[in-house]
Design an enzyme around this catalytic site. Sequence first.
Site, PDB file in Angstrom:
ATOM      1  N   LYS A  76       0.853  -1.197   0.000  1.00 44.96           N
ATOM      2  CA  LYS A  76       0.000   0.000   0.000  1.00 44.96           C
ATOM      3  C   LYS A  76       0.883   1.238   0.000  1.00 44.96           C
ATOM      4  CE  LYS A  76      -3.776   1.961   2.812  1.00 44.96           C
ATOM      5  NZ  LYS A  76      -4.662   1.688   3.974  1.00 44.96           N
ATOM      6  N   SER A  84      -9.469   2.031   3.409  1.00 44.08           N
ATOM      7  CA  SER A  84      -8.602   2.747   2.507  1.00 44.08           C
ATOM      8  C   SER A  84      -7.628   1.840   1.753  1.00 44.08           C
ATOM      9  CB  SER A  84      -7.804   3.804   3.261  1.00 44.08           C
ATOM     10  OG  SER A  84      -7.019   3.209   4.256  1.00 44.08           O
ATOM     11  N   SER A 130      -9.642  -0.324   7.605  1.00 47.95           N
ATOM     12  CA  SER A 130      -9.141  -0.205   6.238  1.00 47.95           C
ATOM     13  C   SER A 130      -8.498  -1.432   5.624  1.00 47.95           C
ATOM     14  CB  SER A 130      -8.151   0.961   6.165  1.00 47.95           C
ATOM     15  OG  SER A 130      -8.848   2.173   6.370  1.00 47.95           O
TER      16      SER A 130
END
Lengths: 512, 96, 475
Positions: free
Chosen positions: A79, A154, A178
Amino acid sequence: MSLTELSAAELLQQLRSGEVSATDAAQACLARIDQVNERVNAMIRVDHAKVLADAGKVDEKRAAGKSIGALAGLPVVVKDLLCTQGEPTTCGSRMLRNFSPPYDATAVAKLRAADGVILGKANLDEFAMGGSTESSIFGPTRNPWDTTRVAGGSSGGSAAAIAASLAPLAIGTDTGGSIRQPAGLCGITGLKPTYGRISRYGLIAFASSLDQIGPMAHSAEDCALLLEVLAGHDPRDATSVDRPVPKYRELLNTSLKGLKLGVVKEHFGEGLNEEVAAAVEQAIDAYRSLGAEIRDVALPHGKYGVATYYVIAPSEASSNLARYDGVHYGYRADEGQLLAELDAERKQLLAAGNKRAAEHLDTALVRMYRKSRSEGFGPEVKRRIMLGTYALSAGYYDAYYVKALKVRRLIRQDFDRAFEQVDLIVGPVTPSTAFKIGEKTNDPLAMYREDLYTVTANLAGIAGIAFPCGQSKSGLPIGVQLQSPPFQEETLLRAAHQFQQATDWHQRRPKL
Amino acid sequence: MGLTRQDVEKVALLARLRLSAEELDALTEQLSKVVGYVEQLGELDTEGVAPMAHAVEVTNVFRDDAVQPSLAREQALASAPHHDGACFLVPAVLGD
Amino acid sequence: MQLATESKLFCGCSTEFGAAPNTQICPVCLGMPGALPVMNRKAFELSLRTAAAINCQLARFTKWDRKQYYYPDLPKGYQISQFDLPFSHDGWLEISDPKGKFEPKRVGIIRAHLEEDAGKSMHDERAGVADSQIDLNRTGTPLLEIVSQPDMRSPAEAKAFLSELKLLLTYLGVSDCNMQEGSLRVDGNINLHIDTPDGKVATPIVEIKNMNSFRAVERALAYEAERLYEVWQETGQKLGDVPKQTRGWDDAANVTRGQRHKEESSDYRYFPDPDLAPVTVTDAQVEQVLASLGELPATLRTRLETEFGLSPYDSDVLVNQGRALVDYFLHVASATGDGKLASNWLQQDVLRMLNERNWDIAAFPVTAPALVVLLKKVQAGELITSRAREVLQAMIDTGRSADEVMREKGIEQVDESELVALCQELVAANPKVAEDFKAGKMQAIGSLVGQAKKKNPNVNPGRVRELLIEALGKL
């Protein structure tokens, strides 16, 4: 069978036996990315040459007879919230669009040391703030199961990358859900470890007392593999915990007989989509068949979770993002332009006879801060910074921030009490399946309230795992969540793994 | 208890943000809504409850007083939007 | 004040003074995304020592908070400091003035807390250079902030407080306390209490910054006190009527100047730093800290006065020179058994030489035992003071022992029988003096004493005088 259809465990076996080289694996993933990423927009940045070079180095190591790390050349997506040395780490934001950190996050360094091959940086909500990966400057990530819908957030890029078979392993982060929520919406497995289990050094901070890095993959077994590599004490992170890291993979097959699972009645109240409720109930039944004992437990303060979270997280965020001021790194507004604007404003005020306002006009420095930040951050980030600044400001600190910290303790105490009765808590991870892109962006509060099943684990610091347990009639994944007391990741993984041995939801793939 | 536009302007300055008129209006409404929502926390009796600022109760975490290598200056300045090779540069900090 | 650690408070960057700009920074003190702070153990230990030495309560539980504001020399946008639970509070420091400018008193200490320093911003005044330069080397250096109670009533008291504090810190070895290098910084808060027919009135408080020496502090406070009185006469403003003002001291112009009006009052939005673990201190640790402080200036002064009979003035002079010189004195005073003798010699001879040659006591060529040998001869009457001074100078210049020098110079104690003989000789050779003496002119002896000294520089003039009187008396 394409290499990208294999689970990480399967691919690892082939890498270890030499059947497949790290370069083969990397090439397969790169090809898949080239083929599919445009449709899902999971990846922000993929440096083909570097990936192949890194894979090549692992192969050279093996050829030279040197010992290979636990990941043996497995491709991993990271990420874009974790620092990767010398490579852009953008957080999905204009503020850091051109920022290349001079160091690796500890988790990234561990990944490399274990001979994982970093495939690229995955898309995310800007600065990890969001539940849909719609706020990135690189555009929304689309759910591989239905590209008109969100992948969740997210860590939407990481989740979509797994679901779309771009990579067998991904690293995500979880501050209020997330990892777990996108895992649920994309039909994959994602684990948020106990706070302090994985070092946060090099993880670009959103809410320091809530953030945790975690593994995302097709299965609990794959997550266990990655967790073993990432977990551990780090002297550079004062909040990381000094506890030995269990060999999670070796503990996956212990029987679930006698395992006590708690169910919270309030979780199944109104607001929970019927299909989701049904699928989760089915999962609970499956656990009964596996020998688990199901009990009712109460988490009386759970309903205050979202409110508590949305005071604490933005407060910490407003502080953590204060460093983005255009001075030492990151985006700075055009100085020539801002000086010209100030000049024009001053002239205008003086012409209007407003001497006082002219004197109190921003200095160039203050205007630089304000413009850089306003131009560098997107609306959701600005909203949360404003909320947090307000909650911490004089006159409101006690009523909001301190109050929220107290309710946080009540939420934690609820879990402590519940875990005296049961080993794990089982329940939904999201109130519904993936919503349409753009559907919720106009109502921030509505978006926040979607987090009701996930925020409490972060507040309490405990661990949680989400994995698929069904599909809606329209073919969208439905996830289930297990939560454990602190440092019981092995129980979570074991319980998820055994479910996955008895069912095949985790093996389904979208048609892309 | 809603926020006024003035409240929002003050917070914007504290947060070093510059909002357009539309943004100010939108934020005033949105923040009021969220703040209104979180006010439900006031319902709870938290007398005698210790605030929980950390997720894990660790204390006394220290490091030894040993010098470690710093960044090379070029590395440290590499990301700076404006520098002169030795220092970061910003519009003049005058007076205080 | 900056604590004397090797590395910074939250990272391993060096704290050495004088490095080229931005060569002692890392992701942590640069506030880079993802970097995290970890507390320097030694900094905390030095803080505990210091707070214990100024008689503070040491908190059993303490934590760090973020103090949030924007400034280019503060890269994180917040300073890690301590807000509501500082590690120490409620202490005191005794001050006195040997010259009696004020009565001895205790100055209270409200708190001492541990925080990180910010960097430096420099503005180049050259034409056309509109930017400020930021050097972050200093960012993250450990600072101990000590806040006193408003117990001081004059600039002299303030200066005495600072001097005593600095002396104490030097004894403890916790800080270089060098105002020029910035390892000691002072902000002063001052107001006036004015007697009016309607009772005592307090004026608004002013904070003065940018004082770079103790003298500057004294001068700035004196200046500001007068200026405040003028302002009071003009405006009649009382404490609470207007917010606290900040003014900067301009040493060249000898005035304070108001600093730019801030566009917003400082709302620092303090909250506990989630990245740092709180610290607990046990009773046992506190005891250990107290036990390890060693003798501090106040104790040593008392000891010099009570054990060795020194005056407050003298003990003050010696203690102010630092532990090394005090140790030197203690050795000499104990070995000779005469504190006053040791004190005189140290002040008049040793210190004078140290100042002249810019030495510290460690570099002084005459060790304490060597000086003792010399002083014992003075005590025994073997050597008169003036001769002993000569010997000491030679010892300093040549590094030789007292005995060696005396041998070289031919200084030796004159036998009593020799003295008697000499005196008899002189009396016999100077009948006029004998007559004058008999007539009651005591001072006539002086010339004989002078002659005796000329004949033999080693004679003890006091003893010669005595013997002369005896001899003359026998006539």
